[in-house]
Every structure is written in structure tokens, then in C-alpha cells.
Design an enzyme around this catalytic site. Structure first.
Site, PDB file in Angstrom:
ATOM      1  N   CYS A 253      -4.327  -5.308  -3.105  1.00  0.00           N
ATOM      2  CA  CYS A 253      -3.280  -6.302  -2.893  1.00  0.00           C
ATOM      3  C   CYS A 253      -3.495  -7.668  -3.540  1.00  0.00           C
ATOM      4  CB  CYS A 253      -3.017  -6.466  -1.402  1.00  0.00           C
ATOM      5  SG  CYS A 253      -4.458  -6.990  -0.445  1.00  0.00           S
TER       6      CYS A 253
ATOM      7  N   ASP B 104       3.269  -2.987  -3.446  1.00  0.00           N
ATOM      8  CA  ASP B 104       2.330  -3.820  -4.209  1.00  0.00           C
ATOM      9  C   ASP B 104       1.282  -3.014  -4.978  1.00  0.00           C
ATOM     10  OD1 ASP B 104       0.770  -3.101  -2.023  1.00  0.00           O
ATOM     11  OD2 ASP B 104       0.093  -5.136  -1.572  1.00  0.00           O
ATOM     12  N   HIS B 105       1.121  -1.729  -4.677  1.00  0.00           N
ATOM     13  CA  HIS B 105       0.270  -0.805  -5.439  1.00  0.00           C
ATOM     14  C   HIS B 105       0.406   0.558  -4.782  1.00  0.00           C
ATOM     15  CE1 HIS B 105      -2.684  -1.101  -2.178  1.00  0.00           C
ATOM     16  NE2 HIS B 105      -2.620  -2.420  -2.299  1.00  0.00           N
TER      17      HIS B 105
ATOM     18  N   ASP C 197       0.809  -1.227   0.000  1.00  0.00           N
ATOM     19  CA  ASP C 197       0.000   0.000   0.000  1.00  0.00           C
ATOM     20  C   ASP C 197       0.839   1.271   0.000  1.00  0.00           C
ATOM     21  OD1 ASP C 197      -1.743  -2.091   0.469  1.00  0.00           O
ATOM     22  OD2 ASP C 197      -2.957  -1.019   1.913  1.00  0.00           O
TER      23      ASP C 197
END
Length: 627
Positions: free
Chosen positions: A68, A234-235, A30
Site C-alpha cells: 500500500c 491499491d494493488h 488489497d
């Protein structure tokens, strides 16, 4: 004799493996590229900055998903998750026949593979009984130190301190000054928002410290010169309108690679300490890249390209992102970038960006932002997130990095929009994106098989016809009652579904023009078509008799005791959206089963309960587990 052959095979594998680098992935959750080395002066990231100074920083890396589990699914499979029906947050679908997760391929090549410790894939892991066929070890104790002596390793250490849930962790003494926090223009400037952003940056600093410890551990073991290191999140940030949204802000991540001198021949073209790579890279590429630098040819079913290593391929013209169901709420968005422009296509534009999502509303920023919108105290830019969406968006990252000025209707940018839209459509056809089949329909047909395998033919999934129908449904200039009516008689349920969605998206006048035909669709053999038709008819509510028929059809689909779980979730979403119009049916709605059956996978069970909670209590937040 057989023991002798086995020993020879083991020695041969060991000899090959000895000539391969160790590979270390230091990942986080995140967080986007809010690092000093990416030009963020508010960030405190000395270890990440030092790694970038001796390695290479990728300027244009996208996670394929802004949340995720779908993002991690692209990584573990090397594939576009919607191509396997695994794009929803969360899913539990079968791995396609003959496919392997990337650690299996590395282990076959002689690597020791450890994962510490997040998995959370939307694809079922291959197992032999209780034996894990994917990792040598995947747990909080997994470590490259546990491998047999001299065996090369691939190790993942995933840090969760940057996760969305840690932004709302209290008590917390801030490290960063909230008064200096760089707020995006679409967030309101309040103490709560400033605190959340400052704590987000605090958490990145804590993650950076942990990353430094892993690097020091590697150095102490004398393995630094034998190990290729990659770091990425992850993003994008775990803040509203970042996480879960496939804008550049929700998909861009920092990606840093370091190749020691011994392995520089495997590095990306032009590699130099402190260098910057401007190629387009996304998560489906990282898996192919991992195998390529390990000397393993990526299998043909991978849908990304190796950035470097023995099997490197040229960069693509575009990379792509997606949004599907986010926990209990449905949506369908696809995005594409060429590095400068971002094109977003909304296939459910009738829904607001900021649908009530229990988990997202546990954050202070989300709650205060929505409260100020409800009070009417926000400037126009800050109201958009709580309203319905345009069918298309186009942003110029060079002049508008926050993606606030929609150029989709600009004649000066028509050619650019067309080029990106065509690139996106070609990609969706190429990978056979299954996201355009309603989830309940898709899972019911697939049963326990892989959706990719079940819908692999044009007879089972006429992908071009379905994509044409979805595009027509969202295009006001073409979605006439006559053009949509043709879709309602198509033999494929997904085409019929998008025909009905087209009426709903285009609104009252279009629905009333063909209400009798939509009433017939209440008897369709596809529950998703029946649900969509019921919603369209309820939205105009012309006749008490039609409203009753539509509501009864919805209530039947919303009953988990007689319908598949995700059919019920589709139906309860509609009941929730139109609850103000369905007040006479509140007793029947409240009598519906709200607890998922035992057979439903554990992570998915709470979704139906959250929807029923919202039906009963509105936007009241219920504390839930991690997400």
C-alpha cells in the site's frame, strides 16, 4: 484596490472551475480485479459490474508496487517512488524541492479536494506549521458535501474492508462457499486456505455494497451527470505471493472509469458503455490523467502519462513494478510487462521469496503453507515460495495466468526476454531509480533532504555504473571473481556494495577466491559495504578469526545507539539470517538495543523490535497494527 483585485482573481478562478467536472475516486485496498465484470464467476460485485457496464474497464492496469504505502506514494506524487527514494515499506523522506502533491495542483486550479481518509505516504506532506497544504480536508469526516457551494470537487473515498487484516478477522460467517473458492495452484488446498479466500471474496462484496452507497449518494445530490468516477484497488489481493510480490498477480488491479455525457469528450479514446481498454496503464499514469481531465497540465517532473483528457499521450510499450524493503525485511525486485509477458529481475536472489515477515505470518494461509513446507508435504510448485529465487523470471500471461512456468531460460523466448529486460533497464536509467543505493547509505547521505535532490547528479549517483554492478552481481556467467574484484575498488560506495553482494550471491567458491580482499572491506567507510562483506565472510566461515572479525563488525553496525536506524536494520537482518552460525555470540546479539530511538518516525519503530523478536523466538507471530 487590493481587495478589488483579489475579488476579480477569485471570480476568475470560480469561472474557470465552474467549467470543470467533479471527480470522484472510489478506492479499495488489497484487492485485484476479482469482479464479475472481469470474468470472475465466484465474485459477487453488482455495483462495480453496473459501473463497468456504463463506463469503461481497463484490462491492463498495474499498481507500481504490490503493497500500500509505496503504491500510494506513486499516486500522490505522480512519480516512480524509487526515483525519490520512497519505495520502502514504510519510508519517511522529504518531497523533492519544487514538487507538489497532486491535490495541491488541483486546489490551485479551483478544486475542493477531500480525502476520506487513508494517507500513508512515504513522502513527507508539505505543511505550513500545522496547516495541511495538500488537502482541504483529510479525515474520516472528509466529504465533497463540505465544499463551498458550486465549487468543483475532487474526492477520494477509500474502503479498507478488503485489506489483508480483514481476511483474518474472526469470528466471520462466510457468504461465499469455501468449497467453490478458486485457489491458485501454488497455494495448498486446506480448510484454512479455502476459508481465507472465501473471506477475501466476502470482503470484496462488502466493499462493493459501500461503493454502491457512494454512487447513490451522488445520484441523490443531483451530481451524477457532472461527476467523472474512477474505481480501483491499491494493488493485488492481500494473500501471500500476491501482496508484496511484483508479479502480475500482485500488481494488476481493476480500473473502471465512467464519464457522463457532458464530459465524454474527456474520456479515453474509443470510450463506450461497457467498453474495454487494453492500453498499458499504471499508477504513475493515474495522477497525470486526473490532472488532464481537470484541465491542468501535468508538471514535467511527473513520470507517467495522461491516459485521457486535454493532455492525453500515447500508451507506452511497457509498464513497471517494484519491490523494496517490506517492513523489516530487505529485498530488491523490478518487474516489467508488455501486457502479455512479465519479466522479473531479482537483485537479491540469495534470499527466499517468503522471508519471515511478522505481519504476513499473522494470516492462516501463510502459517499453514509454511508448516506444510517444513513438513515436506508439498508438491514442487507449492515449495518455491519458501526457497531462494532465480535471478530472472519470464511468464506468458496468455498461457500461464498464474505465473508458474518460468520461461527465462527458454531459447524460444530469448528475444522476448531481451526486449523486456532492455525496456526495464532503460526505465531504471530514465527515472534514476535510487533503490540500488542501500537504504542506510542513502538516508545517511541525504540527512533530512530529499534523496532525489541529493543524488541528482552522476557524480553523486553514477546510475549506469551502479546498475551495471547490480546486474553483474546477479549474473553467474559474468560475475567472476576477477570482474567483481574490480568493483571493490570503485570510488562510489553503491558500486562497491554491489561488488560485495556479487560474491555473496555467487556463493562459497567465489567468496573463498577473494576472501582477503573481502576482509579488507570490513574497514570500508560505508556501513552497508561493511555489512555485506561481513555476511559474505560469515557465509563461508573458514576461519574462527575471520568469523569473529566479521561478527564484531556486524554487531557494531547493529547498535542503534551508535549507528543510524536503517544501518542497524540492515545489520540485524544479517544477524538473524545467520543466527545458527552465530550461536557463540548470542549473548552479545541479545544485548543489542531492541527499542527504536524516540526520533524514529512512529510507523517505523516496530521494525527493529520485530527482528529482535525473531532472533529470540523464531517464527512465532507477534500481533501488530495495520500494514
Amino acid at each position: 484596490m487590493f481587495r478589488h483585485l483579489a475579488l476579480l482573481c477569485l471570480l476568475a478562478t470560480s469561472a474557470v472551475a465552474a467549467d470543470r467536472p467533479n471527480i470522484l475516486w472510489l478506492t479499495s485496498e488489497d484487492n485485484g480485479p476479482q469482479y464479475g465484470c472481469y470474468g470472475d464467476s465466484y465474485a459477487t460485485t453488482p455495483n462495480i459490474d453496473a459501473l463497468a457496464a456504463k463506463g469503461i474497464r481497463f484490462k491492463r492496469c498495474w499498481s507500481n508496487a504490490p503493497v500500500c504505502a509505496p503504491a500510494r506514494t506513486c499516486l500522490i506524487s505522480g512519480r516512480w517512488a524509487p526515483a525519490d527514494g520512497a519505495e520502502h515499506m514504510r519510508s519517511a523522506v522529504a518531497l523533492p524541492e519544487g514538487h507538489q502533491m497532486y491535490p495541491q495542483l488541483l486546489r490551485s486550479a479551483g478544486y475542493y479536494c477531500s480525502n476520506n481518509s487513508k494517507e500513508d505516504y512515504n513522502l513527507d506532506k508539505p505543511k505550513a506549521g500545522k496547516k495541511d497544504l495538500v488537502w482541504d480536508e483529510s479525515s474520516g469526516k472528509a466529504h465533497w458535501q463540505n465544499r463551498p457551494a458550486s465549487q468543483p470537487f475532487f474526492a477520494v473515498f477509500n474502503n479498507t474492508i478488503t485489506h489483508e487484516s480483514q481476511i483474518r478477522r474472526r469470528p466471520h460467517t462466510l457468504i461465499h462457499d469455501p468449497a467453490k473458492a478458486p485457489l491458485p495452484p501454488f497455494h495448498p488446498d486446506t480448510p484454512e486456505v479455502r476459508h481465507d479466500w472465501a473471506q477475501y471474496y466476502d470482503n470484496i462484496t462488502l466493499m462493493d455494497t459501500k461503493l454502491g452507497q457512494h454512487l447513490a449518494e451522488l445520484e441523490k445530490a443531483g451530481l451524477a451527470e457532472d461527476t467523472i468516477i474512477m474505481h480501483y484497488g491499491d494493488h493485488g489481493p492481500g494473500m501471500p505471493r500476491f501482496k508484496r510480490w511484483p508479479y502480475n498477480s500482485g500488481l494488476q488491479v481493476g480500473l473502471i472509469m465512467h464519464f457522463p455525457e457532458k464530459w465524454k469528450h474527456l474520456a479515453p479514446k474509443g470510450y463506450a458503455p461497457g467498453g474495454v481498454n487494453e492500453e498499458l496503464v499504471s499508477f504513475v499514469d493515474l495522477t497525470a490523467t486526473l490532472l488532464s481531465i481537470a484541465g491542468v497540465k501535468p508538471p514535467d517532473y511527473f513520470q507517467g502519462r495522461a491516459v485521457c483528457g486535454e493532455f492525453a499521450k500515447p500508451a507506452p510499450e511497457f509498464i513497471h513494478g517494484f519491490r523494496g524493503r517490506m517492513d523489516e525485511r530487505y529485498d530488491l525486485v523490478r518487474s516489467t510487462t508488455d501486457g502479455r509477458y512479465v519479466y522479473i529481475r531479482h537483485y537479491m536472489p540469495q534470499l527466499p521469496y517468503g522471508q519471515f515477515l511478522n505481519y504476513m505470518f499473522q494470516q492462516a494461509t501463510t502459517r499453514v503453507w509454511k508448516a506444510k513446507f517444513d513438513e515436506g508435504h508439498l508438491p514442487e510448485l507449492q515449495t518455491r515460495f519458501w526457497k531462494t529465487k532465480p535471478a530472472e523470471e519470464l511468464y506468458d500471461l496468455e498461457s500461464d495466468p498464474w505465473e508458474t512456468i518460468n520461461l527465462a531460460g527458454s531459447t524460444a523466448h530469448a528475444e522476448i526476454k531481451s526486449r523486456l529486460a532492455q525496456g526495464q533497464r532503460q526505465w531504471l536509467e530514465q527515472v534514476r531509480d535510487l533503490g540500488f543505493i542501500p537504504e542506510g547509505e542513502r538516508l545517511a547521505q541525504a540527512d533530512k533532504k530529499s534523496p532525489k535532490d541529493v543524488f541528482s547528479t552522476d557524480e553523486a549517483y553514477p546510475v549506469k555504473a551502479v546498475l551495471d554492478a547490480a546486474a553483474l552481481a546477479t549474473e553467474p556467467s559474468q560475475a567472476t571473481p576477477e570482474s567483481l574484484a574490480k568493483l571493490l575498488d570503485h570510488p562510489n560506495a553503491s558500486v562497491r556494495y554491489w561488488g560485495v553482494q556479487g560474491y555473496l550471491i555467487q556463493g562459497d567458491k567465489t567468496i573463498r577466491t577473494n576472501a582477503p580482499k573481502l576482509e579488507q572491506m570490513l574497514g570500508d567507510n560505508s556501513p552497508s559495504v561493511r555489512i555485506a562483506a561481513a555476511e559474505a565472510l560469515i557465509s563461508v566461515a573458514e576461519s574462527p578469526a575471520v568469523l569473529e572479525r566479521s561478527t564484531r563488525a556486524l554487531l557494531k553496525c547493529a547498535d542503534m545507539e551508535t549507528q543510524p536506524y536503517f544501518v542497524a536494520i540492515e545489520a540485524v537482518n544479517v544477524l538473524d539470517r545467520w543466527q545458527s552460525r552465530l550461536k557463540p555470540w548470542q549473548p552479545q546479539i541479545q544485548a543489542l538495543p531492541a527499542q527504536a530511538p524516540e526520533k524514529v518516525e512512529k510507523r517505523l519503530k516496530e521494525y527493529i523490535a520485530r527482528l529482535h523478536d525473531h532472533l529470540l523466538t523464531g517464527d512465532k507471530v507477534k500481533e501488530t497494527g495495520g500494514n
